[in-house]
Design a protein around this motif. Structure first.
Motif, mmCIF file in Angstrom:
data_model
loop_
_atom_site.group_PDB
_atom_site.id
_atom_site.type_symbol
_atom_site.label_atom_id
_atom_site.label_comp_id
_atom_site.label_asym_id
_atom_site.label_seq_id
_atom_site.Cartn_x
_atom_site.Cartn_y
_atom_site.Cartn_z
ATOM 1 N N ALA A 107 48.021 -1.445 -10.060
ATOM 2 C CA ALA A 107 47.412 -2.775 -10.093
ATOM 3 C C ALA A 107 48.374 -3.753 -10.762
ATOM 4 C CB ALA A 107 46.082 -2.732 -10.830
ATOM 5 N N PRO A 108 49.339 -4.269 -10.005
ATOM 6 C CA PRO A 108 50.355 -5.125 -10.625
ATOM 7 C C PRO A 108 49.829 -6.448 -11.149
ATOM 8 C CG PRO A 108 50.607 -5.116 -8.254
ATOM 9 C CD PRO A 108 49.536 -4.120 -8.577
ATOM 10 N N PHE A 109 48.685 -6.906 -10.653
ATOM 11 C CA PHE A 109 48.162 -8.199 -11.072
ATOM 12 C C PHE A 109 46.977 -8.079 -12.013
ATOM 13 C CE2 PHE A 109 49.821 -8.717 -6.699
ATOM 14 C CZ PHE A 109 50.981 -9.394 -7.049
ATOM 15 N N GLN A 151 32.800 -1.984 -15.914
ATOM 16 C CA GLN A 151 33.221 -2.815 -14.791
ATOM 17 C C GLN A 151 32.430 -2.394 -13.558
ATOM 18 O OE1 GLN A 151 37.349 -2.468 -13.838
ATOM 19 N NE2 GLN A 151 38.036 -3.551 -15.655
ATOM 20 N N ILE A 152 31.957 -3.369 -12.800
ATOM 21 C CA ILE A 152 31.352 -3.109 -11.507
ATOM 22 C C ILE A 152 31.946 -4.123 -10.537
ATOM 23 C CG2 ILE A 152 29.324 -4.529 -11.996
ATOM 24 C CD1 ILE A 152 27.749 -2.449 -10.253
ATOM 25 N N ALA A 153 32.428 -3.626 -9.380
ATOM 26 C CA ALA A 153 33.155 -4.517 -8.478
ATOM 27 C C ALA A 153 32.888 -4.167 -7.026
ATOM 28 C CB ALA A 153 34.657 -4.426 -8.742
ATOM 29 N N GLY A 154 32.873 -5.188 -6.195
ATOM 30 C CA GLY A 154 32.907 -5.014 -4.752
ATOM 31 C C GLY A 154 34.359 -4.897 -4.342
ATOM 32 N N ALA A 155 34.640 -4.066 -3.349
ATOM 33 C CA ALA A 155 36.023 -3.839 -2.951
ATOM 34 C C ALA A 155 36.151 -3.833 -1.436
ATOM 35 C CB ALA A 155 36.523 -2.518 -3.526
ATOM 36 N N LEU A 156 37.262 -4.373 -0.951
ATOM 37 C CA LEU A 156 37.609 -4.385 0.467
ATOM 38 C C LEU A 156 39.053 -3.948 0.563
ATOM 39 C CD1 LEU A 156 36.839 -5.176 3.399
ATOM 40 C CD2 LEU A 156 37.722 -7.456 2.869
ATOM 41 N N ALA A 172 45.980 -0.909 0.352
ATOM 42 C CA ALA A 172 45.796 -2.034 -0.571
ATOM 43 C C ALA A 172 44.307 -2.354 -0.632
ATOM 44 C CB ALA A 172 46.575 -3.251 -0.097
ATOM 45 N N GLU A 173 43.884 -2.843 -1.793
ATOM 46 C CA GLU A 173 42.467 -3.129 -2.014
ATOM 47 C C GLU A 173 42.334 -4.410 -2.832
ATOM 48 O OE1 GLU A 173 39.965 0.288 -3.147
ATOM 49 O OE2 GLU A 173 39.389 -0.913 -4.885
ATOM 50 N N ALA A 174 41.359 -5.220 -2.484
ATOM 51 C CA ALA A 174 41.022 -6.417 -3.263
ATOM 52 C C ALA A 174 39.653 -6.195 -3.884
ATOM 53 C CB ALA A 174 40.997 -7.647 -2.360
ATOM 54 N N GLU A 175 39.497 -6.561 -5.156
ATOM 55 C CA GLU A 175 38.243 -6.360 -5.872
ATOM 56 C C GLU A 175 37.767 -7.670 -6.488
ATOM 57 O OE1 GLU A 175 38.785 -3.346 -8.853
ATOM 58 O OE2 GLU A 175 39.406 -1.840 -7.388
ATOM 59 N N LEU A 176 36.465 -7.852 -6.461
ATOM 60 C CA LEU A 176 35.794 -8.957 -7.139
ATOM 61 C C LEU A 176 34.646 -8.337 -7.907
ATOM 62 C CD1 LEU A 176 35.051 -11.954 -7.698
ATOM 63 C CD2 LEU A 176 33.706 -11.872 -5.591
ATOM 64 N N GLY A 177 34.615 -8.571 -9.222
ATOM 65 C CA GLY A 177 33.574 -7.897 -9.988
ATOM 66 C C GLY A 177 33.238 -8.559 -11.305
ATOM 67 N N LEU A 178 32.383 -7.850 -12.043
ATOM 68 C CA LEU A 178 31.949 -8.260 -13.370
ATOM 69 C C LEU A 178 32.409 -7.236 -14.389
ATOM 70 C CD1 LEU A 178 28.263 -9.172 -12.486
ATOM 71 C CD2 LEU A 178 30.002 -10.774 -13.257
ATOM 72 N N TYR A 179 32.737 -7.701 -15.590
ATOM 73 C CA TYR A 179 33.104 -6.792 -16.662
ATOM 74 C C TYR A 179 32.323 -7.139 -17.918
ATOM 75 C CZ TYR A 179 35.943 -10.543 -18.644
ATOM 76 O OH TYR A 179 36.350 -11.723 -19.183
ATOM 77 N N GLN A 180 32.099 -6.124 -18.751
ATOM 78 C CA GLN A 180 31.479 -6.296 -20.065
ATOM 79 C C GLN A 180 32.299 -5.472 -21.037
ATOM 80 O OE1 GLN A 180 28.686 -8.089 -21.333
ATOM 81 N NE2 GLN A 180 29.627 -7.405 -23.225
ATOM 82 N N ASN A 181 33.034 -6.136 -21.912
ATOM 83 C CA ASN A 181 33.892 -5.445 -22.868
ATOM 84 C C ASN A 181 33.166 -5.215 -24.184
ATOM 85 O OD1 ASN A 181 36.097 -5.227 -21.206
ATOM 86 N ND2 ASN A 181 37.069 -7.093 -21.936
ATOM 87 N N PHE A 204 36.023 -11.000 -12.644
ATOM 88 C CA PHE A 204 37.445 -10.704 -12.480
ATOM 89 C C PHE A 204 37.757 -10.478 -11.007
ATOM 90 C CE2 PHE A 204 35.688 -6.451 -12.674
ATOM 91 C CZ PHE A 204 36.458 -5.724 -11.774
ATOM 92 N N THR A 205 39.005 -10.707 -10.674
ATOM 93 C CA THR A 205 39.545 -10.342 -9.361
ATOM 94 C C THR A 205 40.829 -9.569 -9.611
ATOM 95 O OG1 THR A 205 40.829 -12.384 -9.178
ATOM 96 C CG2 THR A 205 38.622 -12.384 -8.196
#
Length: 179
Positions: free
Chosen positions: A33-35, A128-133, A147-156, A167-168
């Motif tokens: 995950a480079p980004f 972390q919970i995320a949708g992924a494509l 390759a995968e793109a994720e959009l999700g929520l995090y709780q630290n 987060f993305t």
């Protein structure tokens, strides 16, 4: 000459399509995950390396458990950090071409964070919970790049900064299949 070229192309095409007819069902992969935003504990930056185990439950459904570990020991200031990440992904898989798949679903991850400083230590669990494509291309029948793109929520937890939000991220995969 034209006949030989046509025959060679047909044989090559049949080889790729025959090799890709049945997708492998069990594998091992590494995600880069480079980004991704690294976790920060007590001013120490660390990145978790994750290993993924793709399991084809059905021709169009894949489960993908993952485990990750990040450690950072700094003897100079006595700060030691540990992150153990456990995750699971569930994906609907669709064949785009003889050697390419696309998938969509989601990932759930728990990160068990621990920070030790001289005389004290603290720990917590991040979520972390995320949708992924994503998609993957089979270079050979048992090796794919994806390759995968994720959009999700995090709780630290308080150890990781005690915050939450969206987060993305993008992840590049190399997967090797065994069966």
């Amino acid at each position: 000459m034209k006949t030989k070229l046509t025959l060679a192309a047909a044989v090559l095409g049949l080889t790729f399509s025959a090799a890709a007819q049945e997708r492998p069902s069990i594998g091992l992969g590494i995600g880069i995950a480079p980004f991704a935003v690294p976790s920060v504990h007590a001013g120490v930056v660390s990145r978790t390396v994750e290993i993924y185990v793709p399991l084809a439950i059905a021709p169009t459904f894949r489960l993908e458990p993952s485990v990750g570990l990040a450690t950072n020991d700094q003897p100079g200031n006595g700060v030691d950090t540990r992150d153990l990440t456990l995750g699971i992904g569930g994906f609907f898989v669709s064949r785009l071409a003889a050697t390419a798949d696309m998938y969509a679903g989601g990932r759930l991850k728990l990160n068990f964070a621990k920070v030790s400083v001289p005389g004290a230590s603290d720990g917590g669990t991040d979520l972390q919970i995320a949708g992924a494509l994503g998609g993957e291309v089979y270079l050979v029948p048992r090796l794919s790049l994806g390759a995968e793109a994720e959009l999700g929520l995090y709780q630290n937890s308080s150890v990781s900064g005690d915050d939450s939000g969206w987060f993305t991220t993008g992840v590049a995969f190399l997967r090797v299949y065994f069966k």
